[in-house]
Design a protein around this motif. Sequence first.
Motif: not given
Length: 161
Positions: A57-84
């Motif tokens: 599990y990783t949680k990252k902050i990009y300069n334009f968005a937030r990202q959380e990822a669950w990498n249980a390869y071969p199945h991966c889930l990534t959620v990105m949110t960006s406030p407007f």
Amino acid sequence: MVLVKEYRIINNCTVDEYRIAQLYAVAKMSMNETGSGEGVEVIVNEPYDNEKGKGQYTKKIYNFARQEAWNAYPHCLTVMTSPFIGSVFKVVTETMHVGDRGETENALNLDAKVLAQRIIDDIDVTNDKEIGAYKESEDPKLYKSTKTGRGPLTAEDWRKT
């Protein structure tokens, strides 16, 4: 509005080989997009084990968005949110790496309602029109692996062979 888009991308490697390539590519992208205070900030990076699987599990902050990822390869889930202003834009990417040539019809076990609205795009990695991201040294149409002997992918029917 919800858009369900499925991209089927055939690679000329095994699922296990692709796992190594994916780890390298993500690390390289993160490094290339970080500098001078912008880019990627890793908040959490830890293993997890739950009912959906075991992975990283990783949680990252990009300069334009937030990202959380669950990498249980071969199945991966990534959620990105960006406030407007007044709302939040959300992109959910769920990936299943399958050892076939794109024949699996419902790799993510989607319900009938989602399947009915799903749009499928078959992506040919030898026909990339994204000029801005192009690097000849990374072009699968030109590259030949010294380790496996595979490539270049010049035949029209390379996906079948």
